[in-house]
Design an enzyme around this catalytic site. Structure first.
Site, PDB file in Angstrom:
ATOM      1  N   ASP A 185       0.859  -1.174   0.000  1.00 18.17           N
ATOM      2  CA  ASP A 185       0.000   0.000   0.000  1.00 18.17           C
ATOM      3  C   ASP A 185       0.900   1.230   0.000  1.00 18.17           C
ATOM      4  O   ASP A 185       1.984   1.224   0.588  1.00 18.17           O
ATOM      5  CB  ASP A 185      -0.890  -0.028   1.248  1.00 18.17           C
ATOM      6  CG  ASP A 185      -1.943   1.053   1.239  1.00 18.17           C
ATOM      7  OD1 ASP A 185      -1.953   1.884   0.305  1.00 18.17           O
ATOM      8  OD2 ASP A 185      -2.766   1.079   2.169  1.00 18.17           O
ATOM      9  N   HIS A 220      -5.902 -19.766  12.874  1.00 21.53           N
ATOM     10  CA  HIS A 220      -7.255 -20.203  12.507  1.00 21.53           C
ATOM     11  C   HIS A 220      -7.969 -19.188  11.620  1.00 21.53           C
ATOM     12  O   HIS A 220      -8.530 -19.557  10.580  1.00 21.53           O
ATOM     13  CB  HIS A 220      -8.104 -20.464  13.749  1.00 21.53           C
ATOM     14  CG  HIS A 220      -9.561 -20.613  13.408  1.00 21.53           C
ATOM     15  ND1 HIS A 220     -10.060 -21.723  12.773  1.00 21.53           N
ATOM     16  CD2 HIS A 220     -10.595 -19.742  13.539  1.00 21.53           C
ATOM     17  CE1 HIS A 220     -11.354 -21.552  12.539  1.00 21.53           C
ATOM     18  NE2 HIS A 220     -11.696 -20.361  12.995  1.00 21.53           N
ATOM     19  N   CYS A 224      -7.187 -26.202  10.010  1.00 22.80           N
ATOM     20  CA  CYS A 224      -5.972 -25.485  10.411  1.00 22.80           C
ATOM     21  C   CYS A 224      -5.279 -26.197  11.574  1.00 22.80           C
ATOM     22  O   CYS A 224      -5.859 -27.056  12.240  1.00 22.80           O
ATOM     23  CB  CYS A 224      -6.287 -24.035  10.787  1.00 22.80           C
ATOM     24  SG  CYS A 224      -6.992 -23.807  12.438  1.00 22.80           S
ATOM     25  N   CYS A 239     -12.898 -26.822  10.117  1.00 26.56           N
ATOM     26  CA  CYS A 239     -11.633 -26.196   9.732  1.00 26.56           C
ATOM     27  C   CYS A 239     -10.477 -27.190   9.892  1.00 26.56           C
ATOM     28  O   CYS A 239     -10.429 -27.948  10.867  1.00 26.56           O
ATOM     29  CB  CYS A 239     -11.388 -24.949  10.576  1.00 26.56           C
ATOM     30  SG  CYS A 239      -9.840 -24.093  10.196  1.00 26.56           S
ATOM     31  N   CYS A 245      -7.192 -25.953  14.944  1.00 26.76           N
ATOM     32  CA  CYS A 245      -8.396 -26.775  15.049  1.00 26.76           C
ATOM     33  C   CYS A 245      -8.063 -28.264  15.071  1.00 26.76           C
ATOM     34  O   CYS A 245      -8.802 -29.067  15.652  1.00 26.76           O
ATOM     35  CB  CYS A 245      -9.354 -26.450  13.911  1.00 26.76           C
ATOM     36  SG  CYS A 245     -10.137 -24.809  14.073  1.00 26.76           S
ATOM     37  N   ASP A 261      -7.999  -7.237   0.860  1.00 28.46           N
ATOM     38  CA  ASP A 261      -7.063  -7.292   1.989  1.00 28.46           C
ATOM     39  C   ASP A 261      -7.720  -6.659   3.201  1.00 28.46           C
ATOM     40  O   ASP A 261      -8.605  -5.811   3.064  1.00 28.46           O
ATOM     41  CB  ASP A 261      -5.771  -6.535   1.678  1.00 28.46           C
ATOM     42  CG  ASP A 261      -5.916  -5.043   1.973  1.00 28.46           C
ATOM     43  OD1 ASP A 261      -5.508  -4.590   3.065  1.00 28.46           O
ATOM     44  OD2 ASP A 261      -6.485  -4.324   1.117  1.00 28.46           O
TER      45      ASP A 261
END
Length: 373
Positions: A94, A337, A308, A306, A311, A268
């Protein structure tokens, strides 16, 4: 071939959504894509390996913060942002415009650029289109953003018109400054507030500069959701179909789905990692505020759907314990997560576009998550 370009794979016949592949010097990412925010050359609490494991191939850095600390000269000396932060995927930076303009009384806008005081030590600083572009050239990002004026909401029509016209002039100066177009793509930013005709004016002026991609700025800054979606629909109509479209600063699940439906390719936001550090998890059935007493003896994962690391291995009760004990691992697991949750969401959005049922997916997801339609 341009340094960055979008290969459109499929267009949804029932919406403005499209499926694509964004080609960058550091890899190809599937679109629509969500970019985790690594403001200060780090996605807070996470390693690059953990970010990659989430499914992210493109992340965002911030010119304002890196300009102030540690300085773009040092990062250039280190071999550029990719090497400095040990990230081999794509990077978008940015321009710093949003951060500078959010300083309020600490900044002064003039045609040459913006005078402001550093939030770190109060020292006087100056950013212009030329400086912002040179800083980003030194950082070595794959995609760099034009320096723009991000007007507040609400703002008068007169203010917005003056602001967007200044943004056009500044974007032209950014393009004239860039000498690395063979390896860095300059994206322009469409402004115009909540005025449809001014959005059209800004789109015409910025796309007239023939840049590799275009962002939509000045939304998700406090306006109602309905107005944001209307402005998206109005603006996308005036953007070329063959260039990537980037909606800046949006990361809630509803906004990602609604943005994709309206033809946005890139998103984003700091939201997933910020709320993670405050103890909030995104799950298939809405948010879980892990500090609540209800989770003290809840031995289920944050989200059973999930995959991840958090999890797969830890319970809500354990992660709640980490937060109550002020252990850093709690912030890390929650961040792991939330980033994975949004990457799974984007994967499902892409699959729904492939199957031409994104509207049906939206209805089901909103009902499960608890969003009002």
């Amino acid at each position: 071939m341009a340094a960055v370009y979008l290969e459109i794979i499929k267009e949804d016949p029932h919406s403005q959504a499209r499926l694509g592949k964004l080609h960058t010097p550091h890899g190809v990412v599937d679109t629509p894509v969500f970019m985790p925010v690594g403001t200060q050359a780090t996605v807070k609490t996470l390693t690059p390996e953990e970010i990659k494991e989430s499914g992210a191939g493109l992340i965002l850095g911030n010119t304002y913060h890196l300009f102030l600390r540690p300085g773009h000269e040092l990062i250039k000396e280190a071999g550029g942002l990719h090497r400095f932060m040990h990230w081999d995927g794509g990077i978008l930076t940015d321009s710093g415009g949003f951060q500078v303009f959010s300083l309020g009384d600490l900044r002064k806008i003039r045609e040459e650029g913006v005078e402001f005081r550093s939030h770190i030590d109060g020292s006087p600083r100056f950013l212009s289109p030329e400086i912002a572009t040179r800083v980003q050239m030194d950082l070595g990002a794959d995609i760099i953003m034009a320096f723009d004026e991000c007007a507040p909401y609400p703002a008068s029509r007169e203010y917005i018109k003056d602001s967007l016209e200044r943004t056009t002039r500044w974007t032209r100066r950014c393009r004239e400054t860039l000498t690395t177009a063979d390896r860095q793509a300059l994206f322009g930013i469409i402004q115009g507030g909540v005025y449809a005709d001014l959005r059209r004016q800004s789109a015409a002026e910025i796309t007239g500069l023939e840049l590799p991609g275009y962002a939509i700025g000045g939304l998700s800054v406090g306006e109602p959701k309905e107005i944001m979606n209307d402005m998206l629909e109005q603006t996308v109509r005036w953007l070329p179909k063959d260039r990537p479209r980037y909606l800046m600063g949006v990361g809630s699940p509803d906004a990602l789905i609604d943005g994709a439906l309206r033809g946005i390719d890139m998103f984003d936001c700091v939201l997933p990692t910020r709320i993670a550090r405050n103890g909030t998890a995104m799950t298939r059935y809405g948010k879980v505020v892990i500090k609540h007493a209800a989770y003290a003896r809840d031995f289920s994962p944050l989200d059973a759907s999930c995959d991840c690391y958090a999890c797969r291995h830890y319970s809500r009760a354990y992660i709640r314990h980490l937060f109550k004990a002020e252990e850093i691992l709690g912030l890390r697991l929650m961040s792991v997560h939330n980033l994975r949750f949004l990457q799974i969401l984007m994967q499902e959005i892409r699959e729904a576009i492939t199957q031409e049922n994104l509207w049906a997916y939206r209805k089901k997801f909103f009902a499960e998550y608890g969003y009002s339609d």
